[in-house]
Every structure is written in structure tokens, then in C-alpha cells.
Enzyme design. Structure first.
Site, PDB file in Angstrom:
ATOM      1  N   ARG A  63      29.725  48.397  61.123  1.00 54.17           N
ATOM      2  CA  ARG A  63      29.710  46.932  61.231  1.00 54.17           C
ATOM      3  C   ARG A  63      30.564  46.217  60.192  1.00 54.17           C
ATOM      4  O   ARG A  63      30.820  45.026  60.294  1.00 54.17           O
ATOM      5  CB  ARG A  63      28.262  46.418  61.175  1.00 54.17           C
ATOM      6  CG  ARG A  63      27.556  46.587  62.512  1.00 54.17           C
ATOM      7  CD  ARG A  63      26.186  45.958  62.476  1.00 54.17           C
ATOM      8  NE  ARG A  63      25.221  46.811  61.799  1.00 54.17           N
ATOM      9  CZ  ARG A  63      24.096  46.365  61.216  1.00 54.17           C
ATOM     10  NH1 ARG A  63      23.818  45.074  61.220  1.00 54.17           N
ATOM     11  NH2 ARG A  63      23.265  47.207  60.639  1.00 54.17           N
ATOM     12  N   TYR A  82      58.839  28.720  28.486  1.00 54.30           N
ATOM     13  CA  TYR A  82      58.488  30.142  28.487  1.00 54.30           C
ATOM     14  C   TYR A  82      58.632  30.710  27.089  1.00 54.30           C
ATOM     15  O   TYR A  82      59.676  30.571  26.452  1.00 54.30           O
ATOM     16  CB  TYR A  82      59.398  30.925  29.454  1.00 54.30           C
ATOM     17  CG  TYR A  82      59.144  32.419  29.420  1.00 54.30           C
ATOM     18  CD1 TYR A  82      57.878  32.919  29.681  1.00 54.30           C
ATOM     19  CD2 TYR A  82      60.163  33.317  29.094  1.00 54.30           C
ATOM     20  CE1 TYR A  82      57.625  34.289  29.627  1.00 54.30           C
ATOM     21  CE2 TYR A  82      59.915  34.692  29.053  1.00 54.30           C
ATOM     22  CZ  TYR A  82      58.641  35.167  29.314  1.00 54.30           C
ATOM     23  OH  TYR A  82      58.392  36.517  29.265  1.00 54.30           O
ATOM     24  N   ASN A 128      64.260  36.895  26.779  1.00 56.71           N
ATOM     25  CA  ASN A 128      63.783  38.099  26.074  1.00 56.71           C
ATOM     26  C   ASN A 128      64.241  39.394  26.726  1.00 56.71           C
ATOM     27  O   ASN A 128      64.038  40.462  26.199  1.00 56.71           O
ATOM     28  CB  ASN A 128      62.252  38.079  25.984  1.00 56.71           C
ATOM     29  CG  ASN A 128      61.591  37.981  27.348  1.00 56.71           C
ATOM     30  OD1 ASN A 128      62.139  37.371  28.278  1.00 56.71           O
ATOM     31  ND2 ASN A 128      60.424  38.564  27.476  1.00 56.71           N
TER      32      ASN A 128
END
Ligand code: UD1
Ligand code: MG
Length: 460
Positions: free
Chosen positions: A18, A370, A390
Site C-alpha cells: 500500500r 559571496y 576563490n
């Protein structure tokens, strides 16, 4: 200890038709953890000699998920709960003691209840956990003679009279191990479902003169099984409501306990306020006076006293964790990623992302920015739209920004690069070389002004 060994057996071979899912039923999650994992966790405190999980449907997935936590007995095909226990016989051991039988799809069973069953069994009695249902349809009925339990009759095998009985077997029992081994070998499948019913051992115990005890629980939640997505969601809500209640009893102010989810552990100090629709995952701690705005997701993070997390903030520490300092202001719409370590009174505003970076006390990055792999000194003001570049396409590099640096808007700091304390970076600069302490660095095209400039005209 060896004289009174405890086995825990968890039945988890059933298909779960089910659920209408390709995944094994017992791996469906409550509060972010597989149901069968809850069963193991909730009974860890019993310190069983052996933990055996019976697998069948999706056996490999279930065994992978529980690797190292239990032994496995495969049951293929599945011919009933008695047949399931038969598969564990070689693993049950020869000591005196009890075997606690649980179901992988009944996740919220508590340690207290299972301990009570094991204590009552004491290696010699058969102890059944029972519950009264106003609608007992489908369940095995407990047949008593006075106080003594005589048998369990499955719904499909029960007479109309027996179906009037409202006391049901929950599927959970503690049995004397050596007798259990004997009984399950003698089970037959001449019943309405053609299955080997574990529940037939009750009549065998009575015939053997072994005392059978029915222990009634009134806590429906801990014996509810999951067969469908609706029932899964229902148990999820019950579980969350319990957690919410416990936190509120400890003084946490939840705007709405019905719109609150903890999938892991949440530890709160005093005077913590949490608005609606927040999700906490993994290990989260909130210090005294922390306030969390609506619609935040916080995972594996430590938020220190007095910090304010504004609406729609996403914090995910993954394995490294995130830490937010005292009195910091975060969001709305901020994103803190693994290794974000923010000092006291740091401000992180809307659409600012911070990853693997340390910001010292009082540093601010308020808009659209950022900071990745950066070390940021005290009181730095990091302008709108500025980023640390970075990643050179192969490796990550660090950016170091000294105390009191002012980074203008829309700057690119190309790492590795170091900005000395007190330096100022003019807006729009792309900084590729170090900047000394106290210097002003501007790295952009010079402004040109042409007087009387004529704009091009459209040709007629
Ligand atoms: C069982 C009990 C019933 C009780 C009810 C409570 C029997 C015969 N009946 O019925 O008295 O009221 O639980 O929920 O035990 N399983 C296997 N292998 C199998 C069959 C089942 O591992 O061959 C597992 C299932 O995955 C499930 C558990 O055993 O976790 C119970 O099986 P289920 O089919 O739900 O038993 P019920 O018919 O509900
Ligand atoms: Mg069932």
C-alpha cells in the site's frame, strides 16, 4: 549477563504494497530517519546481546542501510510472521533469556515499554503488548479467560463473537528464547490466510504451562504501524508534535507547534522563539534568546545567544558545521554553508552566501555578496555585490581581509590575496594583488568625461 541474554528481532521483510513505492517500506522516513532505524535507536538502551533484522522485500537496501547495526536473516518468500521468526532460529543463541519481537514498520515504540516487556518476561514468561481499539478490524484479538491470556485469534480466522473483542495484539512481544525456538518450529499454516502465524505460539505456551501475560498500553502512537503514505504522514505529525511539546514544556516558544519540524536533535537555551515553518536537521543548538524567523532551514549548526535569524534563511553546516556568534543578525534570505564561522554581532544580509569562511566580531556583509574560503577581520564592511573569486577552475584559494577593511560595492577579490588592516577597496575594483594596511586600492578603468557628448540619432 550470558545467563539472561536478550535478543531483539525486528520483522522487516514485508512488501508494504500500500505504500506503492519502489523503496522497501521500513526505509521510509519519519523525521528524516528510516522507520526501522527508529526501532533500533529506541531500543539501543536495552543493550541486547543480539539484534536481528528479518529482511525480504528490498533486502539488500535494508541491509545496506543498517550495516554494522544488526545481523540479518533473510526471509524469501514471506510466508507469515511465524515463518519470519523461523528464519532467525540459527541466530538466536542457546542461552536462557528473552527475545523481544518488534516490527520495522512500527517506529515509535518506546524504550520504556520494551523494557517493561523484557522485564516482565524475565526469560520465562510470554509477554504480549496489547491495546484496546474502538475499531479493532484487521487486528489479532486477545482471548482471555479472566486475567489469563489463552490465545490470539487473527481477525480473518475469528468468529463473529471473537470479533467483538476490542483488545488487540500490537505485534510486539517478549518471549522466552528457548521456548520460542521450539514453538515456531511447530507452527502450521492451516488458517484463513494460509500463513504461519507467530500469534499461534500463544496457545502453545498455554499448553506448555508457560505463563502468558498481556500488558496493555494506552499510548496508541507507539504501537501504530505504517502501511500507507497517509499513515506515514500521520505518524510524522504525531512524532513532531511530541518533540514540539517537549521543547515548549522546556520554555521554547513555537509560533505554531503544528508547523515545526525537527529531523535530528534540537537543543535550545532559554527564551528561544521560533516562527512558523522552520525545519531543523542534524544537530542544531540555539543559545539563550535566539529568535528564528519564519521559513528557515537550519542543519548542523550552532547559533549562539541573542542571535537573530531572519525569515527565509538557509543554514547548512553539512559535516563541518556552521557557527553563528552572539547577537549576530542573519538574513532574511541569507545562505550559510559548511565552515561558516561567524563571530559576535556579525551581520549577514539578504542574498549573501558564506562558505568555509571566518568572520570576526562585528564584520558585516549586508547585501548580495559571496564570501568563500575567506578570513575576515573584525568590523570589516564588505560591500554589496562583492565576491571572493576563490576558485581558479582547479583549486580553491584563500582571501584574507584584515580588521576594519572597507570593501566597496561590486568588487572581485581574486584569491589568493591579502588585504591589510584598515585598507579601503574602491567600488568596482578587481583586486589581484595584495593591498597594504591603510592603503586605498582602486583597480578599475578610470572615469572619462566628454563634454557636450552627442548621442547617435535614429536615421530618418
Ligand atoms: C500482525 C499480527 C496481528 C496483529 C498485527 C498488529 C500475526 C499473524 N498477526 O498482523 O495479530 O494484530 O500484526 O499490527 O502476526 N512480516 C515479515 N514476514 C512475513 C510477514 C510479515 O517480515 O512473512 C513483517 C511485516 O513486514 C511487518 C510485520 O511482520 O513488519 C507484521 O506483518 P503484517 O503483515 O503487518 O501482520 P498483520 O497481518 O498486520
Ligand atoms: Mg500489519
Amino acid at each position: 549477563m550470558a545467563l539472561k541474554a536478550l535478543n531483539i528481532v525486528i520483522m522487516a521483510a514485508g512488501k508494504g504494497t500500500r505504500m506503492k513505492s519502489a523503496h522497501p517500506k521500513v526505509l521510509h522516513k519519519i523525521a528524516g530517519r528510516a522507520m526501522v532505524q527508529h526501532v533500533l535507536d529506541n531500543t539501543a538502551g536495552l543493550h541486547a546481546e543480539r539484534r536481528i533484522v528479518i529482511t525480504g522485500h528490498g533486502a539488500e537496501a535494508v541491509e545496506d542501510a543498517l550495516q554494522g547495526q544488526a545481523q540479518f536473516a533473510r526471509q524469501i518468500p514471506q510466508l507469515g510472521t511465524g515463518h519470519a521468526i523461523q528464519q532467525t532460529l540459527p541466530l538466536l543463541g542457546d542461552e536462557a533469556g528473552s527475545t523481544l519481537i518488534l516490527s520495522g514498520d512500527t517506529p515509535l515504540i518506546t524504550e520504556a515499554t520494551t523494557r517493561a516487556l523484557v522485564d516482565a518476561s524475565a526469560g520465562v514468561k510470554l509477554v504480549l503488548l496489547t491495546i484496546e481499539y474502538s475499531d479493532p478490524t484487521g487486528y489479532g484479538r486477545i482471548l482471555r479467560d479472566g486475567d489469563a491470556v489463552n490465545a490470539i485469534v487473527e481477525h480473518k480466522d475469528a468468529t463473529p463473537e471473537q470479533r467483538q473483542v476490542r483488545e488487540c495484539y500490537t505485534g510486539i512481544m517478549a518471549a522466552p528464547t528457548q521456548a520460542l525456538k521450539r514453538w515456531v518450529q511447530n507452527l502450521r499454516n492451516d488458517n484463513a490466510q494460509g500463513e504461519f502465524y507467530l500469534t499461534d505460539i500463544v496457545a502453545m505456551a498455554v499448553a506448555d504451562g508457560v505463563p502468558v501475560v498481556g500488558v496493555r498500553t494506552t499510548d496508541e502512537t507507539e504501537v501504530l504501524g505504517v502501511n500507507s503514505p497517509m499513515q506515514l504522514a500521520d505518524l510524522e505529525r504525531r512524532y513532531q508534535r511530541k518533540q514540539a511539546q517537549a521543547l515548549m514544556e522546556a520554555g521554547v516558544r513555537l509560533a505554531d507547534p503544528a508547523r515545526f519540524d525537527v529531523r535530528g536533535t534540537l537543543v535550545c537555551g532559554s527564551d528561544v522563539e521560533i516562527d512558523v515553518n522552520c525545519v531543523f536537521e542534524g544537530k542544531v543548538t540555539l543559545g539563550d534568546g535566539v529568535r528564528i524567523g519564519a521559513n528557515c532551514v537550519v542543519r548542523n549548526a550552532q547559533i549562539k545567544a541573542g542571535a537573530r535569524i531572519h525569515e527565509f534563511t538557509h543554514i547548512d553546516g553539512e559535516k563541518q558545521g556552521v557557527s553563528v556568534g552572539e547577537g549576530a543578525l542573519i538574513g532574511p534570505f541569507a545562505r550559510l554553508r559548511p565552515g561558516a564561522q561567524l563571530g559576535a554581532e556579525v551581520h549577514i544580509g539578504n542574498f549573501v552566501e558564506v562558505k568555509n569562511s571566518t568572520l570576526a566580531a562585528g564584520a558585516k556583509a549586508n547585501h548580495l555578496a559571496y564570501l568563500g574560503d575567506a578570513t575576515v577581520g573584525e568590523r570589516v564592511n564588505y560591500g554589496a555585490g562583492s565576491i571572493t573569486a576563490n576558485y581558479d577552475g582547479a583549486n580553491k584559494h584563500r582571501t584574507v581581509i584584515g580588521a576594519d577593511v572597507h570593501v566597496g560595492s561590486n568588487c572581485v577579490l581574486v584569491a589568493p590575496v591579502e588585504i591589510g588592516a584598515g585598507a579601503t577597496i574602491g567600488g568596482g575594483s578587481t583586486i589581484t594583488k595584495g593591498v597594504g594596511a591603510g592603503e586605498l586600492a582602486v583597480a578599475r578603468g578610470k572615469q572619462v568625461a566628454i563634454a557636450g557628448w552627442q548621442r547617435p540619432q535614429k536615421k530618418k
